[in-house]
Design a protein around this motif. Structure first.
Motif, PDB file in Angstrom:
ATOM      1  N   LYS A  82       0.998  -1.497  -0.412  1.00 46.43           N
ATOM      2  CA  LYS A  82       0.020  -0.242   0.343  1.00 46.43           C
ATOM      3  C   LYS A  82       0.991   0.404   0.116  1.00 46.43           C
ATOM      4  O   LYS A  82       1.743   0.826   0.270  1.00 46.43           O
ATOM      5  CB  LYS A  82      -0.609  -0.281   1.601  1.00 46.43           C
ATOM      6  N   ALA A 110      -3.094   4.668   0.928  1.00 45.51           N
ATOM      7  CA  ALA A 110      -4.113   4.372   1.940  1.00 45.51           C
ATOM      8  C   ALA A 110      -3.980   4.013   3.338  1.00 45.51           C
ATOM      9  O   ALA A 110      -4.952   3.667   4.224  1.00 45.51           O
ATOM     10  CB  ALA A 110      -3.759   2.684   1.518  1.00 45.51           C
ATOM     11  N   GLU A 170      -7.956   4.728   3.968  1.00 48.07           N
ATOM     12  CA  GLU A 170      -8.383   3.342   4.380  1.00 48.07           C
ATOM     13  C   GLU A 170      -8.409   3.864   5.672  1.00 48.07           C
ATOM     14  O   GLU A 170      -8.977   3.140   6.486  1.00 48.07           O
ATOM     15  CB  GLU A 170      -7.476   1.947   4.214  1.00 48.07           C
ATOM     16  N   ALA A 171      -7.445   4.489   6.156  1.00 43.67           N
ATOM     17  CA  ALA A 171      -6.909   4.244   7.499  1.00 43.67           C
ATOM     18  C   ALA A 171      -6.135   5.415   7.617  1.00 43.67           C
ATOM     19  O   ALA A 171      -5.048   5.991   7.048  1.00 43.67           O
ATOM     20  CB  ALA A 171      -6.389   3.562   8.534  1.00 43.67           C
ATOM     21  N   THR A 181     -12.934   6.188   5.857  1.00 46.25           N
ATOM     22  CA  THR A 181     -11.326   5.867   6.628  1.00 46.25           C
ATOM     23  C   THR A 181     -11.535   5.971   7.747  1.00 46.25           C
ATOM     24  O   THR A 181     -12.917   6.068   9.324  1.00 46.25           O
ATOM     25  CB  THR A 181     -10.763   7.153   6.215  1.00 46.25           C
ATOM     26  N   ARG A 182     -10.812   5.109   8.793  1.00 47.09           N
ATOM     27  CA  ARG A 182     -10.974   3.812   9.917  1.00 47.09           C
ATOM     28  C   ARG A 182     -10.269   5.066  10.121  1.00 47.09           C
ATOM     29  O   ARG A 182      -8.854   4.982  10.392  1.00 47.09           O
ATOM     30  CB  ARG A 182     -10.576   2.716   9.845  1.00 47.09           C
ATOM     31  N   SER A 224     -12.778   2.494  13.517  1.00 48.06           N
ATOM     32  CA  SER A 224     -12.882   3.658  13.708  1.00 48.06           C
ATOM     33  C   SER A 224     -13.804   4.981  14.403  1.00 48.06           C
ATOM     34  O   SER A 224     -14.307   4.186  15.557  1.00 48.06           O
ATOM     35  CB  SER A 224     -13.655   4.204  12.099  1.00 48.06           C
TER      36      SER A 224
END
Length: 651
Positions: free
Chosen positions: A303, A379, A421-422, A458-459, A519
């Motif tokens: 990633k 990501a 993603e995070a 998004t977490r 999250s």
């Protein structure tokens, strides 16, 4: 150019001759090794045959036994060649060679039994096969270990530095083996071991006896009675208190103390048998971090990963650790161009083939941050960028808010808009019941992380932990500088305590927390027991080879504005839940109402625009209800935090 080519052409015959000579020497040595083994096998078989027939072998068995011996030798030669047993140096023989010898010897015996089963003809009595197997293992293995024993005996030197090893486990045994093979330089004469395992007391390790338990009293007596000049702690998982005991005894008796590398250092390339001076991380030793490598691998591998504050202590270590998990692209963002330059150069050198992307940017510049996210689409975002100096932020509260609050908001918003993603926020124990502006701004950052959480998006995760050893601006480098000047070492208060962990441990646990956190969660790292800063100062003085309070003095300066006597990781009424990792807990901190957070951020933005430091403090106190920031005497408080029901009643 032509001259260089001529020299190269002229040197080719010489190089070819050298290679032929070297190859010939290897072949000659290998042939000699094969011959020696054949002679040993013949002798072993002959002994087994003679014992079976009491010295008189019948003629009918003699001819078939020669055929059996030929089959044994042919099979064993093939297996020994395949195992590399004809290439090893006998003086370094070990258990690996012994296992291969047993396997190769057994292969020959099994080949003979297989021939019997296929043909129905037994070439030698079964008792001869068993006796030959045993005699061959003893002869071939014994020859190797005799050479090794003679080699080590011939190199023994009792005139070296008299050394005591604390820890008779695998690390101690490995260290002693290396000592026995030392060439040149300062030699050691190991006079004994100490170990806490009662089962080992009195036993021998490579001829060196375990003299007693590894307690403080036994260590002191052994050092005096045996004139020890060097103590090596071969106990990589020794608790910090035990390491302090060893250092205390050694310093009081004028004896040098060293240790073997721990797990993190061996992972970084340190040799298992190497030794080094004790450092402050050894005195604060915690259990090695056990990571769920598969979980972190799924979190990072392949990633695009962005590390903000990548030039700092935590940010740079996060970048190093992320590379271990095979990230697809690593983005290094920092406002300090020199810091980015050096960490980028280090990572490229340490990980050939990796191509980190250095990015010079200010996180408070929203347009620049958005452009970076559009261009690279990270990501995973590891947000370590922050102003962390407590005293400086007390004098510059508006700037602390601009960077730590609105800089974080910029990066988090860009992460959400670009579909990251995070997003992992690096928080601090100073966010708990904050007494400093810095701590209050980090707590507001945690509030925003909780407020940004949305299902399926998004977490957002925050990770809270205490001080890290050796980070820029921490007490350790300051203490070392003061010790180098001869003192005094300044400590705020004799009872002040802080949580400490090493930088690699903190970075590894941040990655683990980022991988497992849900999250909107605030995860807290297990920091162990807090340490008195006064004890830390005295330990550093002792490690420098000086006596605390005698050769280097200590001075108490009093707590500065914003500093606490004791730090916390959670409020008393917050509580926590365990996670899948024993060193990470999930806090039960309730999210701040969205309307309250929005009003507080609006007020803080006006404070930054007007550079009103007093109003900044008042808004932070109002937004972070548990904050206890310094305000001038008589300064009015701000009634900011009102829930929606109260607003409805007032309307």
């Amino acid at each position: 150019m032509d001259q260089a080519r001529q020299l190269s052409i002229a040197s080719r015959p010489r190089l070819s001759a050298l290679l032929k000579t070297a190859f010939g020497a290897v072949q000659l040595r290998r042939a000699a090794m094969v011959l020696v083994h054949v002679l040993l096998w013949c002798a072993a078989f002959g002994i087994a045959l003679q014992l079976r027939f009491d010295g008189t072998v019948p003629r009918d068995w003699l001819e078939s036994s020669l055929a059996a011996l030929a089959l044994l030798i042919a099979t064993r030669i093939s297996f020994f060649f395949a195992s590399g047993l004809f290439d090893g140096l006998w003086r370094y023989a070990g258990t690996r060679e012994l296992r291969a010898i047993v396997a190769g010897t057994s292969a020959g015996s099994l080949a003979l039994l297989g021939a019997w089963l296929l043909t129905g003809q037994l070439l030698a009595p079964r008792s001869v096969l068993a006796g030959d197997w045993l005699a061959s293992v003893v002869a071939v293995g014994g020859a190797r270990f005799f050479i090794r024993t003679f080699y080590e005996w011939s190199r023994e030197d009792t005139s070296g530095v008299r050394t005591l090893i604390v820890g008779a486990g695998d690390a101690g045994e490995s260290l002693l083996r290396d000592v026995l093979r030392m060439r040149g330089g300062e030699r050691w004469n190991v006079v004994g071991f100490l170990d806490d395992d009662a089962a080992k007391l009195g036993s021998l390790v490579h001829g060196v006896r375990v003299l007693g338990r590894a307690d403080e009293e036994t260590l002191a007596c052994t050092v005096r009675e045996r004139s020890v000049r060097l103590v090596v702690l071969a106990w990589p998982t020794a608790p910090g208190e035990r390491t302090r005991e060893v250092l205390r005894v050694c310093r009081s008796l004028g004896v040098q103390a060293k240790t073997v590398p721990g797990l993190e250092e061996r992972m970084a390339g340190a040799a298992p048998g190497a030794v080094r001076e004790l450092n402050i991380e050894d005195l604060l030793h915690r259990e090695p971090v056990r990571l769920d490598m598969a979980q972190i691998g799924r979190f990072l591998r392949g990633k695009v990963v962005l590390v903000t504050g990548a030039g700092g202590s935590i940010g740079s270590e996060l970048a190093r650790q992320a590379l271990r998990f095979g990230v697809g692209k690593l983005l290094l963002l920092d406002h300090d161009e020199n810091a980015v330059f050096f960490v980028n150069r280090e990572l490229r050198s340490a990980s050939p083939g990796s191509e980190p992307v250095p990015l010079v940017a200010d996180i408070t510049d929203a347009s620049r941050v958005e452009a970076i996210f559009r261009a690279h689409r990270p990501a995973v975002v590891l947000h370590a960028a922050a102003h962390k100096h407590v005293a400086l932020m007390e004098d510059n509260p508006a700037e602390a808010v601009r960077n730590n609050v609105f800089g974080t908001q910029n990066v988090a918003a860009a992460a959400r808009e670009s579909g990251a993603e995070a997003f992992v926020l690096i928080s601090t124990d100073k966010a708990v019941r904050p007494s400093s502006v810095m701590g209050a701004t980090k707590r507001v950052g945690e509030m925003m992380v909780q407020g940004l959480s949305r299902p399926g998006g998004t977490r957002f995760v925050a990770v809270r932990f205490g001080n890290v050893l050796g980070s820029a601006g921490s007490v350790v480098p300051i203490f070392r500088e003061q010790i180098a000047r001869g003192g005094p070492v300044t400590v705020t208060h004799p009872e002040a305590t802080r949580f400490f962990m090493s930088i690699p441990e903190a970075a590894q646990l941040v990655l683990q927390a980022g991988a497992l956190g849900g999250s909107g969660e605030i995860l807290v790292l297990d920091m162990g027991r807090p340490l008195r800063v006064l004890d830390l100062a005295r330990d550093l003085i002792a490690l420098s080879g000086k006596l605390p309070d005698v050769e280097v003095g200590l001075e108490f300066t009093g707590l500065k504005r914003g500093e606490k006597l004791h730090e916390e990781l959670l409020l008393d009424d917050e509580g926590y839940d365990r996670t899948a990792h024993p060193k990470i807990v999930r806090s039960r901190i309730r999210p701040t109402p969205a309307a309250t957070l929005r009003r507080g951020l609006e007020q803080l933005r006006r404070c930054v625009e007007t550079q009103d430091d007093l109003q900044t403090r008042r808004v932070l106190c109002a937004l972070v209800a548990e904050a206890n920031l310094w305000l001038p005497q008589g300064a009015p408080t701000l009634d900011l935090v009102r829930d929606e029901r109260q607003q409805a009643r007032e309307a």
